[in-house]
Design an enzyme around this catalytic site. Structure first.
Site, PDB file in Angstrom:
ATOM      1  CG  ASP A   1      -1.962   1.070   1.218  1.00  0.00           C
ATOM      2  OD1 ASP A   1      -1.739   2.106   0.572  1.00  0.00           O
ATOM      3  OD2 ASP A   1      -3.016   0.876   1.865  1.00  0.00           O
ATOM      4  CG  HIS A   2       3.154   4.165  -3.124  1.00  0.00           C
ATOM      5  ND1 HIS A   2       4.253   4.263  -2.275  1.00  0.00           N
ATOM      6  CD2 HIS A   2       3.536   4.797  -4.256  1.00  0.00           C
ATOM      7  CE1 HIS A   2       5.221   4.916  -2.873  1.00  0.00           C
ATOM      8  NE2 HIS A   2       4.809   5.264  -4.078  1.00  0.00           N
ATOM      9  NE  ARG A   3      -4.160   3.818   1.293  1.00  0.00           N
ATOM     10  CZ  ARG A   3      -5.254   3.391   1.908  1.00  0.00           C
ATOM     11  NH1 ARG A   3      -6.285   4.207   2.064  1.00  0.00           N
ATOM     12  NH2 ARG A   3      -5.329   2.152   2.372  1.00  0.00           N
TER      13      ARG A   3
END
Length: 409
Positions: A380-382
């Site tokens: 999850d790049h967040r």
């Protein structure tokens, strides 16, 4: 006079002070940047609404601030003299100091000096191209100004038209072209459809690819496989993977976390429960092995075999498929050189493993045959940045490449 924070943008209620650009005693001019704020990943400058001498700074780096909150006190200077009053109405000179202390109200912020959300790189690009960033309207998330906005203003990019998301079209009548048959989805497939659609819609995913030299690990596995067989279970590579993953997750706890969007918090879990994807005749099931970090390779191999057998026999309880903090999908027994697994929300990462192959590897003097296992980490790049993902994969590979050290942990 007090300078107060203007509106920060649509749906932005708070910001964090990352820099105060003036100190007490400094002279500032109207429109001069005096404060740097960060909201999400955008850094924006707050210009002074009026000029004067800084009398007091009311905020410091790290403070959380809101629109309308005072952040600076200015003492006005250089005010235009008041029109000369008639002699009979002239105020006593004794009142002059008192009148001088009354500062004029700050001028309202002009449209050209509104609070602008833009990253430092975008601001630098605007300066290089001679673009007034305060005159732009951002097209990015929450009104952020993007590089494209700056380039467009400089005449280096053609305006783009927003394309509305298309509605889902109806399926064509396949029977017009030949015989068809329909089959109702199983409960497992319906659940997979819902969970994958939810994950794909909510999680911005990136996949990092790497490989590990498991030559020594495979030799160790084959050496101890007969002892495992004597005890009634198979010693598979997945058991070693589980052990290595648990140690890696302890070293990189962010990969074992979840995002609480509503509270704007990261939830770190002090336990390691790994879901293992199992291919069954009824579809993909993901039973969870709990407290992986507290178990040895033999214990993990036994539990993995037992829970996989229950999955194929459809004897898993709901509790055995809940509470995972990380997922593992090993397709090495089937084949393939790589794939991009989908994060199992609300987890933030998943590891995919493909078939190991013998390849020539240069050891400094000659090419030697080594068994290399490709694997891929989707995250999850967040929450997770690319560099963190690369370090996670290298740490995992180093554990797999040192099976004796792995066994001793």
């Amino acid at each position: 006079m007090e300078l107060r924070l203007p509106e920060l943008g649509d749906n932005v209620a708070t910001a964090t002070v990352v820099g105060v650009l003036v100190k007490e005693g400094d002279r500032v001019a109207p429109g001069q940047p005096v404060l740097e704020l960060e909201t999400d990943k955008a850094v924006m400058e707050v210009p002074a609404e009026a000029g004067g001498v800084v009398e007091k700074v009311l905020v410091k780096p790290g403070d959380e601030v809101k629109p309308g909150q005072p952040f600076l006190v200015l003492q006005a200077e250089g005010e235009a003299p008041a029109p000369e009053a008639p002699a009979q109405e002239e105020a006593p000179k004794a009142e002059a100091p008192q009148r001088a202390e009354k500062a004029q109200p700050p001028a309202p912020p002009t449209e050209g000096r509104r609070l602008v959300p833009a990253s430092p790189s975008v601001r630098r690009l605007a300066r290089e191209l001679g673009v007034d960033i305060y005159a732009l309207r951002g097209t990015g998330l929450a009104g952020r100004i993007t590089e494209e906005d700056v380039r467009r203003a400089a005449g280096l990019a053609a305006p783009e038209r927003a394309i509305p998301a298309p509605a889902r079209p109806p399926l064509p009548d396949f029977a017009r072209f030949g015989p068809v048959r329909r089959e109702a989805m199983s409960g497992v497939r319906k659940a997979t459809l819902r969970s994958m659609a939810q994950a794909w819609a909510q999680v911005p995913m990136v996949t990092h690819f790497d490989e590990a030299d498991i030559t020594d690990l495979e030799a160790l596995r084959k050496r101890y496989a007969p002892k495992a067989e004597e005890r009634g279970f198979r010693l598979t590579p997945t058991a070693f993977l589980l052990k290595a993953l648990a140690l890696t997750l302890k070293a990189f706890p962010k990969f074992n976390a979840s995002i609480d969007e509503e509270a704007q918090e990261i939830v770190y879990k002090d336990y390691i429960h790994i879901g293992v994807a199992v291919d069954t005749p009824h579809g993909l099931l993901v039973p969870v092995i709990r407290n992986v970090d507290q178990k040895g390779v033999f214990a993990l191999a036994r539990e993995l075999q037992e829970i996989s057998e229950r999955a194929r026999a459809r004897k898993l309880t709901p509790e055995e498929m809940q509470g995972g903090t990380f997922s593992l999908s090993n397709l090495g027994g089937i084949g393939g050189v790589g794939f991009t697994p989908i994060v199992n929300w609300p987890e933030v990462a998943i590891l995919g493993v493909s078939r190991a192959q013998m390849k020539p590897v240069w050891n400094g003097e000659a090419f030697v045959p080594r068994l290399l296992m490709p694997f891929s980490l989707t995250y999850d790049h967040r929450l997770i940045d690319g560099a963190e993902a690369a370090r996670f994969c290298r740490h995992l590979a180093s554990l797999l490449e040192d099976p004796l050290g792995l066994a001793l942990e």
